[in-house]
Scaffold this active site. Structure first.
Site, PDB file in Angstrom:
ATOM      1  CG  LEU A  62      10.180   6.836  21.903  1.00 50.49           C
ATOM      2  CD1 LEU A  62      11.207   5.857  22.421  1.00 50.49           C
ATOM      3  CD2 LEU A  62      10.691   8.250  22.107  1.00 50.49           C
ATOM      4  CB  CYS A  74       2.818   7.206   3.362  1.00 51.31           C
ATOM      5  SG  CYS A  74       3.276   6.015   4.609  1.00 51.31           S
ATOM      6  CD  GLU A  98      -2.226  -1.173   2.895  1.00 50.94           C
ATOM      7  OE1 GLU A  98      -1.917  -0.259   3.686  1.00 50.94           O
ATOM      8  OE2 GLU A  98      -2.959  -2.103   3.182  1.00 50.94           O
ATOM      9  N   GLY A 157       6.173  -2.389   6.356  1.00 51.27           N
ATOM     10  CA  GLY A 157       7.537  -2.894   6.396  1.00 51.27           C
ATOM     11  C   GLY A 157       8.499  -2.035   7.181  1.00 51.27           C
ATOM     12  CD  GLU A 158      12.704  -1.007  10.367  1.00 51.08           C
ATOM     13  OE1 GLU A 158      11.973  -0.650  11.293  1.00 51.08           O
ATOM     14  OE2 GLU A 158      13.524  -0.251   9.808  1.00 51.08           O
ATOM     15  CB  SER A 176       9.454   5.835   9.658  1.00 52.03           C
ATOM     16  OG  SER A 176       9.020   5.362  10.902  1.00 52.03           O
ATOM     17  CG  HIS A 198      -5.258   5.486  13.144  1.00 54.34           C
ATOM     18  ND1 HIS A 198      -6.002   5.873  12.064  1.00 54.34           N
ATOM     19  CD2 HIS A 198      -4.333   6.449  13.323  1.00 54.34           C
ATOM     20  CE1 HIS A 198      -5.539   7.022  11.612  1.00 54.34           C
ATOM     21  NE2 HIS A 198      -4.517   7.388  12.363  1.00 54.34           N
ATOM     22  CB  CYS A 206       1.269   1.085   8.017  1.00 54.71           C
ATOM     23  SG  CYS A 206       1.809   0.255   9.492  1.00 54.71           S
ATOM     24  CB  CYS A 250       1.637  -2.376  13.471  1.00 58.76           C
ATOM     25  SG  CYS A 250       1.955  -2.413  11.708  1.00 58.76           S
ATOM     26  CB  CYS A 256       4.806  -2.996  16.070  1.00 57.48           C
ATOM     27  SG  CYS A 256       6.505  -2.563  15.659  1.00 57.48           S
ATOM     28  CB  CYS A 265       6.383  -5.664   8.838  1.00 56.72           C
ATOM     29  SG  CYS A 265       7.719  -4.929   9.816  1.00 56.72           S
TER      30      CYS A 265
HETATM   31 FE1  SF4 Z   1       6.236  -2.239  13.359  1.00 55.68          FE
HETATM   32 FE2  SF4 Z   1       6.264  -0.638  11.181  1.00 55.68          FE
HETATM   33 FE3  SF4 Z   1       6.576  -3.287  10.934  1.00 55.68          FE
HETATM   34 FE4  SF4 Z   1       4.213  -2.264  11.635  1.00 55.68          FE
HETATM   35  S1  SF4 Z   1       5.244  -1.973   9.675  1.00 55.68           S
HETATM   36  S2  SF4 Z   1       5.218  -4.090  12.529  1.00 55.68           S
HETATM   37  S3  SF4 Z   1       4.834  -0.530  12.905  1.00 55.68           S
HETATM   38  S4  SF4 Z   1       7.976  -1.894  11.986  1.00 55.68           S
END
Ligand code: SF4
Length: 342
Positions: A213, A106, A93, A158-159, A190, A288, A331, A120, A117, A113
């Protein structure tokens, strides 16, 4: 080299090596890069300043990489969410966010990912695929608003620092004078804080950095961000203290405020201690709510109180406006839905 390989996403150095393999002059690499990234054409047959026989050879060897989004959803506030399918068939996306003179895109760096987290939706999918540089760039060049974009943020699925090679290549193409020619100050990456890759990113580019953070305490952050176990936020802060963020390059910390979980005076004191010595800003984001999540959104007053308390301690703090909530612009939500994940 296979017929699946594409020209798009390659740097002039890589293109020069390919030209050598195909018996073409190496200077053709610059011409190809110009067609790809300045004229946005990836069909070799249209690269008219290259010899006809060479154009033909390129067309035989390389497949197109760019593809239009498969779906778009528009929010009442003008935010648009685009859904792209990768060559492997996964969904990623991008969110297009117009705001006065600014138009931010974005982008995603991975399908899914593996950082996990807890707040998420993408984290629930696990990692399906790291995107190639071409698939990252495709999100920026294959949408109708391409020429309106002023800013790019790597804050989608994703990271990015779990896919550093391809992300750095995409950043090189976006910022190089032979590429899109963007100033790095228009771009923000990010990260959740992948310590082994952080220095590499900081040394290789000048783009802005945003660090997720969300909680300054080791034990508590580990509860919501498993990445904290391997790479504590204190180590991230220690690395950042070595770099200069007092000029053009900025570092900010993203802080999703979850009611009763990370918004107490104790958190304020610890945030002040953790960020001491780093010129930075904190962006507060209202949580959210995602389906089946145990976390809750704070009210307006609680957000303002938290911001004012941090500001009073000398940390520049802003409340980020929520955009696109009605189309699940947080996301990963849309693609998780499509896969039946929610
Ligand atoms: Fe964490 Fe970002 Fe991966 Fe979501 S996309 S799990 S917020 S690192």
């Amino acid at each position: 080299m296979t017929h699946q390989e594409s020209l798009y996403g390659k740097t002039p150095d890589q293109l020069a090596a390919l030209c050598g393999e195909l018996g073409m002059p190496r200077f053709a690499a610059r011409q190809i890069a110009r067609w790809l990234y300045v004229r946005h054409t990836e069909d070799p047959l249209r690269m008219t300043d290259i010899a006809a026989a060479h154009r033909q050879r390129l067309a035989e060897w390389f497949s197109p990489a760019l593809s239009a989004p498969e779906r778009v959803t528009e929010s009442a506030d003008g935010t648009k969410k685009y859904l792209f399918r990768t060559l492997e068939g996964h969904y990623v996306e991008s969110a297009y966010i117009p705001d006065g003179e600014r138009a931010t895109l974005c982008v995603s760096s991975q399908a899914g990912c593996r950082m996990g987290c807890r707040f998420c939706a993408t984290g629930r999918q696990g990692l399906q695929q790291s995107l190639t540089a071409a698939e990252i760039l495709n999100q920026a060049v294959s949408l109708p608003e391409r020429d309106k974009l002023t800013n790019l943020v790597f804050m989608g699925m994703g990271e990015p620092l779990d896919n550093t090679d391809e992300v750095l290549r995409a950043l090189e193409i976006i910022t190089a004078e032979w590429g899109f020619g963007w100033s790095p100050t228009r771009i923000t990456l990010s990260t959740a804080g992948v310590v082994p890759e952080l220095r590499r990113f900081l040394d290789a580019t000048k783009v802005h950095l945003a660090v997720s953070l969300h909680n300054p305490f080791h034990e508590e952050r580990m509860e919501i961000m498993p990445v904290e176990r391997a790479w504590p936020i204190a180590e991230v802060a220690a690395i950042l203290r070595e770099y200069d963020f007092t000029h053009q390059r900025r570092v900010s910390f993203e802080y999703i405020v979850m009611s009763g979980l990370n918004d107490s005076p104790r958190h304020i004191r610890e945030l002040t201690r953790l960020l001491n010595g780093i010129k930075c800003r904190i962006n507060l984001i209202r949580f959210h709510r995602i389906p089946d999540s145990p976390y809750f959104s704070p009210g307006d007053e609680a957000m303002v109180r938290f911001r004012d308390a941090l500001t009073a301690r000398g940390i520049q703090t802003t409340i980020r406006a929520s955009r696109g909530e009605d189309i699940q612009a947080a996301c990963g939500l849309l693609s998780t839905r499509l896969k039946g994940g929610i």
